[in-house]
Structure formats: structure tokens, C-alpha cells
Design a protein around this motif. Structure first.
Motif, PDB file in Angstrom:
ATOM      1  N   ILE A 164     -50.802 -23.810   2.439  1.00 48.61           N
ATOM      2  CA  ILE A 164     -50.162 -22.611   1.930  1.00 48.61           C
ATOM      3  C   ILE A 164     -50.914 -21.380   2.432  1.00 48.61           C
ATOM      4  CG2 ILE A 164     -49.490 -21.325  -0.142  1.00 48.61           C
ATOM      5  CD1 ILE A 164     -47.984 -23.924   0.120  1.00 48.61           C
ATOM      6  N   VAL A 165     -50.182 -20.408   2.983  1.00 46.69           N
ATOM      7  CA  VAL A 165     -50.753 -19.110   3.339  1.00 46.69           C
ATOM      8  C   VAL A 165     -50.700 -18.229   2.098  1.00 46.69           C
ATOM      9  CG1 VAL A 165     -50.532 -17.074   4.800  1.00 46.69           C
ATOM     10  CG2 VAL A 165     -50.026 -19.333   5.725  1.00 46.69           C
ATOM     11  N   CYS A 166     -51.824 -17.617   1.765  1.00 51.10           N
ATOM     12  CA  CYS A 166     -51.863 -16.868   0.515  1.00 51.10           C
ATOM     13  C   CYS A 166     -52.917 -15.767   0.566  1.00 51.10           C
ATOM     14  CB  CYS A 166     -52.129 -17.801  -0.663  1.00 51.10           C
ATOM     15  SG  CYS A 166     -53.631 -18.787  -0.478  1.00 51.10           S
ATOM     16  N   ALA A 167     -52.853 -14.886  -0.433  1.00 45.93           N
ATOM     17  CA  ALA A 167     -53.833 -13.812  -0.579  1.00 45.93           C
ATOM     18  C   ALA A 167     -53.867 -13.413  -2.047  1.00 45.93           C
ATOM     19  CB  ALA A 167     -53.468 -12.615   0.299  1.00 45.93           C
ATOM     20  N   SER A 168     -54.862 -12.641  -2.430  1.00 50.79           N
ATOM     21  CA  SER A 168     -54.985 -12.212  -3.819  1.00 50.79           C
ATOM     22  C   SER A 168     -54.049 -11.043  -4.091  1.00 50.79           C
ATOM     23  CB  SER A 168     -56.420 -11.800  -4.120  1.00 50.79           C
ATOM     24  OG  SER A 168     -56.718 -10.577  -3.460  1.00 50.79           O
ATOM     25  N   PRO A 169     -53.669 -10.833  -5.372  1.00 45.49           N
ATOM     26  CA  PRO A 169     -52.864  -9.650  -5.704  1.00 45.49           C
ATOM     27  C   PRO A 169     -53.544  -8.348  -5.283  1.00 45.49           C
ATOM     28  CG  PRO A 169     -52.840 -11.214  -7.512  1.00 45.49           C
ATOM     29  CD  PRO A 169     -53.851 -11.724  -6.530  1.00 45.49           C
ATOM     30  N   ALA A 170     -54.879  -8.271  -5.414  1.00 44.10           N
ATOM     31  CA  ALA A 170     -55.590  -7.050  -5.040  1.00 44.10           C
ATOM     32  C   ALA A 170     -55.455  -6.779  -3.544  1.00 44.10           C
ATOM     33  CB  ALA A 170     -57.071  -7.165  -5.424  1.00 44.10           C
ATOM     34  N   TYR A 171     -55.562  -7.823  -2.730  1.00 46.27           N
ATOM     35  CA  TYR A 171     -55.414  -7.624  -1.284  1.00 46.27           C
ATOM     36  C   TYR A 171     -54.006  -7.143  -0.959  1.00 46.27           C
ATOM     37  CZ  TYR A 171     -54.993  -8.446   3.690  1.00 46.27           C
ATOM     38  OH  TYR A 171     -54.762  -8.263   5.027  1.00 46.27           O
ATOM     39  N   TRP A 201     -52.109 -19.704  14.132  1.00 46.65           N
ATOM     40  CA  TRP A 201     -51.475 -20.237  12.924  1.00 46.65           C
ATOM     41  C   TRP A 201     -50.028 -20.596  13.271  1.00 46.65           C
ATOM     42  CZ3 TRP A 201     -53.212 -17.071   8.000  1.00 46.65           C
ATOM     43  CH2 TRP A 201     -54.604 -17.089   7.926  1.00 46.65           C
ATOM     44  N   HIS A 202     -49.633 -21.820  12.938  1.00 45.53           N
ATOM     45  CA  HIS A 202     -48.329 -22.346  13.326  1.00 45.53           C
ATOM     46  C   HIS A 202     -47.427 -22.516  12.098  1.00 45.53           C
ATOM     47  CE1 HIS A 202     -49.393 -23.433  17.543  1.00 45.53           C
ATOM     48  NE2 HIS A 202     -50.624 -23.384  17.028  1.00 45.53           N
ATOM     49  N   MET A 212     -45.654 -19.125  16.175  1.00 45.28           N
ATOM     50  CA  MET A 212     -47.103 -19.119  16.301  1.00 45.28           C
ATOM     51  C   MET A 212     -47.599 -17.685  16.340  1.00 45.28           C
ATOM     52  SD  MET A 212     -49.932 -18.611  18.392  1.00 45.28           S
ATOM     53  CE  MET A 212     -49.415 -18.722  20.127  1.00 45.28           C
ATOM     54  N   VAL A 213     -48.683 -17.405  15.634  1.00 49.18           N
ATOM     55  CA  VAL A 213     -49.275 -16.087  15.663  1.00 49.18           C
ATOM     56  C   VAL A 213     -50.781 -16.223  15.824  1.00 49.18           C
ATOM     57  CG1 VAL A 213     -49.397 -16.026  13.134  1.00 49.18           C
ATOM     58  CG2 VAL A 213     -49.542 -13.892  14.433  1.00 49.18           C
ATOM     59  N   LYS A 214     -51.355 -15.377  16.657  1.00 46.59           N
ATOM     60  CA  LYS A 214     -52.805 -15.312  16.785  1.00 46.59           C
ATOM     61  C   LYS A 214     -53.323 -14.256  15.817  1.00 46.59           C
ATOM     62  CE  LYS A 214     -53.445 -16.997  21.493  1.00 46.59           C
ATOM     63  NZ  LYS A 214     -54.075 -16.761  22.817  1.00 46.59           N
ATOM     64  N   ARG A 262     -42.997 -22.536   6.734  1.00 44.50           N
ATOM     65  CA  ARG A 262     -43.840 -23.625   6.244  1.00 44.50           C
ATOM     66  C   ARG A 262     -44.829 -24.035   7.333  1.00 44.50           C
ATOM     67  NH1 ARG A 262     -42.178 -28.137   2.201  1.00 44.50           N
ATOM     68  NH2 ARG A 262     -43.854 -29.649   2.388  1.00 44.50           N
ATOM     69  N   MET A 263     -46.060 -24.250   6.938  1.00 45.76           N
ATOM     70  CA  MET A 263     -47.062 -24.791   7.858  1.00 45.76           C
ATOM     71  C   MET A 263     -46.981 -26.308   7.836  1.00 45.76           C
ATOM     72  SD  MET A 263     -50.401 -22.383   7.264  1.00 45.76           S
ATOM     73  CE  MET A 263     -50.923 -22.356   8.984  1.00 45.76           C
ATOM     74  N   PRO A 264     -47.445 -26.985   8.880  1.00 43.64           N
ATOM     75  CA  PRO A 264     -47.411 -28.457   8.879  1.00 43.64           C
ATOM     76  C   PRO A 264     -48.215 -29.031   7.712  1.00 43.64           C
ATOM     77  CG  PRO A 264     -47.883 -27.618  11.072  1.00 43.64           C
ATOM     78  CD  PRO A 264     -47.971 -26.441  10.149  1.00 43.64           C
ATOM     79  N   ASP A 265     -47.684 -30.081   7.106  1.00 49.41           N
ATOM     80  CA  ASP A 265     -48.411 -30.783   6.056  1.00 49.41           C
ATOM     81  C   ASP A 265     -49.608 -31.516   6.651  1.00 49.41           C
ATOM     82  OD1 ASP A 265     -46.468 -29.923   4.317  1.00 49.41           O
ATOM     83  OD2 ASP A 265     -45.422 -31.846   4.234  1.00 49.41           O
TER      84      ASP A 265
END
Length: 322
Positions: A164-171, A201-202, A212-214, A262-265
Motif C-alpha cells: 500500500i502506498v500511503c502517507a500521514s494526514p500531516a504530510y 514504483w510500479h 511506472m514512476v521514478k 494497485r502495486m503487485p502483491d
């Protein structure tokens, strides 16, 4: 001539590269080793080894026989193990390697149960996120978190985890929310040193298209918990498996991003050198772990809480505050 013994001696000479070392491994004399190899060559009517004062090398016939001999010896050992399995008791030291975070969160609670069930097995646990060579480094078993199984070893799948791609609420309050993978290129990202794809990141979208993004890393860490702590503190965007960040997603400390992608499992695997001639202690541990991680709950990696599809959909979305 005992042909099975001759095959065993020949294979030992090849694998150890020396008649003397083969004799030591087989607890016999160099003269006996030489005799077996000579008799085998005479029986087959061909030279198997090229001998010199410095090294041994296989002939073409020797290479073919060596590969087949290894298979024959493994099959014999497996048959013997199966025949004696009814009375064979698991005992002795069992060396296990596992990733740090997964080992602490999901394996450590299981070890006391195993120890109670198999008191004659002494566990020797090493936690390291580095991918070890289980044969060279003397491990009986390794737990791997991988998108693909090992090419050279046997493995049994224990569970599956989502990335999972994620970040904090503050960020997100300070930097805004990425809406598509390409947006991540302008965000502060936190990297995992041992990731196979480095800073790439794929993703796959709902139509099955690959993206894909670098990304630009403001921090690398060789442990997922370190990157997780930085993300919770508002320092950047991470991707991590649900077995590590599931509680943070449920509690709102981290917010899942890019819901349309979705990222690969990844699979959680028990990896061991070979299915053949599997020792009783390894066999019972693998069976124990497979059972311990079943049935798989909706968030995919037991035994702790995680994130479900509904939880991801319900998560609050954030925009940059002007």
C-alpha cells in the motif's frame, strides 16, 4: 562393485573437488575413494575425471553422470526418509532466518507454541532484512517476503500481503495528495533499501495498464519500521506491506493513496534447500507455519489487524491547504 556407493563416492569427489576431502566427508580413506572411482570408470568404460596435480575436472561423460548421480542419491535419501518417517522424531537445532519486522510482529508470537509442541527442537532465530544464502550460511529454513518464489530452492507459501502506498494526514495536509502515480515524482518519498525495483514504483490500474514512476527519496532505510516511523511523523510517502502498516491504516496514522491503482502483491514464503531428504525438524516447522497462517483473513496476512478494501475506500482524502 557397490554401484550406489560408487555413485556416492564419485559425487563427493566432484562436489568437494578433492579425493582427500571426499574421503574425510565419507569417513573413509583416500585409497578407498580412488578405488571406487577407478572401478566406476572401468565399469562404464570411460574416463569421468581429468586428474592433475593441482585440480580435478569433469569430462563430458563425468558431467552427465554427476548430474544423474545427484538425482539418484537424492531419491534414495528421500525414500529412506519416507520409510522411517513414522518413527523419526524431530530433534536438534533448527536455524531459521526471517525479516526483522515480520519476524517480530508475526513470527515471535508463534515460537512458544512450536517449542511446546516440539520440545526436542532447539530454535536458533536470526532476524535480518538481507536476503541470505541459506545453504552457504547454514540455515535450515528462511522466511522470505517476495513477489516471486526462489529459483533454486523449495518453498511453500504461507500468506499473501498487499503493498500500500500511503502517507500521514500531516504530510498530505502540507503537500497535497497524489492522484496518479506520475504525481509521486514531485513528492518526498521514503525508500526501502532492499526493494528489487530501487526508486522505480510500479502500479497497475483498473484496466490492467502498467504504470511506472521514478521517485525521489529523501531517506533510504534497510528496515520497513524505520521508513514507517518517518512516514507517520509526516516526512514523506512510503509503500509498505499490510502486515506492517495495517494497524496504522486502521487507526488513521497513515492514509492509503492512489485508490485506483494497485502495486503487485507479495508472498510470504517458507524457503528451504530441497523437498528431497527433508529433515523431520524442518518438515514439522514448515507444516506448523502453514497451519498457523490459515485460514487467511480478509486483510491477507494473519495474525494481526490489517486493511481491507472497504477500509481503503472509507479513508479520508486530503488536499493541500492554500
Amino acid at each position: 562393485m557397490d554401484r550406489l556407493r560408487a555413485f556416492e563416492v564419485f559425487a563427493a569427489v566432484v562436489s568437494r573437488g578433492s579425493f582427500t576431502r571426499a574421503a574425510d566427508a565419507l569417513d573413509t580413506s583416500p585409497a578407498n575413494v580412488t578405488r571406487y572411482v577407478n572401478e566406476l570408470e572401468a565399469h562404464l568404460g570411460t574416463r569421468l575425471l581429468n586428474r592433475s596435480s593441482r585440480k580435478l575436472s569433469l569430462t563430458e561423460s563425468g558431467e552427465a553422470l554427476y548430474e544423474r548421480s545427484k538425482s539418484i542419491l537424492e531419491e534414495v535419501a528421500e525414500a529412506e526418509a519416507l520409510a522411517s518417517s513414522a518413527t523419526l522424531q524431530p530433534r536438534g537445532r533448527l536455524r531459521i532466518n526471517a525479516p526483522v519486522s515480520f519476524g517480530i510482529l508475526h513470527l515471535a508470537p508463534l515460537w512458544p507454541r512450536f517449542m511446546q509442541a516440539y520440545p526436542d527442537v532447539a530454535l536458533d532465530i536470526t532476524l535480518s532484512d538481507r536476503v541470505v544464502d541459506i545453504v552457504e550460511e547454514g540455515y535450515d529454513l528462511a522466511i522470505r517476503i517476495s513477489r516471486s518464489g526462489p529459483a533454486t530452492h523449495a518453498a511453500r507459501k504461507l500468506a499473501t500481503s498487499r503493498n500500500i502506498v500511503c502517507a500521514s494526514p500531516a504530510y498530505l495536509q502540507a503537500h497535497g495528495e497524489p492522484l496518479k502515480p506520475a504525481d509521486l515524482a514531485s513528492h518526498r518519498c521514503l525508500g526501502y533499501t532492499y526493494a528489487a525495483t530501487a526508486n522505480e514504483w510500479h502500479f497497475v490500474d483498473g484496466q490492467g495498464r502498467a504504470h511506472m514512476v521514478k521517485v525521489n527519496y529523501v531517506m533510504h532505510a534497510n528496515n520497513g519500521d524505520t521508513a514507517r516511523a518517518a512516514a507517520i511523523a509526516g516526512q514523506g510517502v512510503i509503500w509498505q506491506p499490510t502486515f506492517l502498516i495495517g494497524q496504522d491504516l486502521q487507526a488513521g496514522r497513515l492514509v492509503p493513496l492512489l485508490p485506483g491503482y494497485r502495486m503487485p502483491d507479495i508472498d510470504v514464503l517458507a524457503v528451504y534447500p530441497s523437498r528431497r531428504h527433508l529433515s523431520a525438524k524442518v518438515r514439522v516447522m514448515v507444516d506448523f507455519l502453514v497451519e498457523a497462517f490459515q485460514p487467511v483473513p480478509s486483510w491477507e496476512v494473519p495474525p494481526g489487524p490489517g486493511v481491507t478494501e472497504k477500509a481503503i475506500a472509507r479513508a479520508p482524502r486530503h488536499r493541500r491547504v492554500k
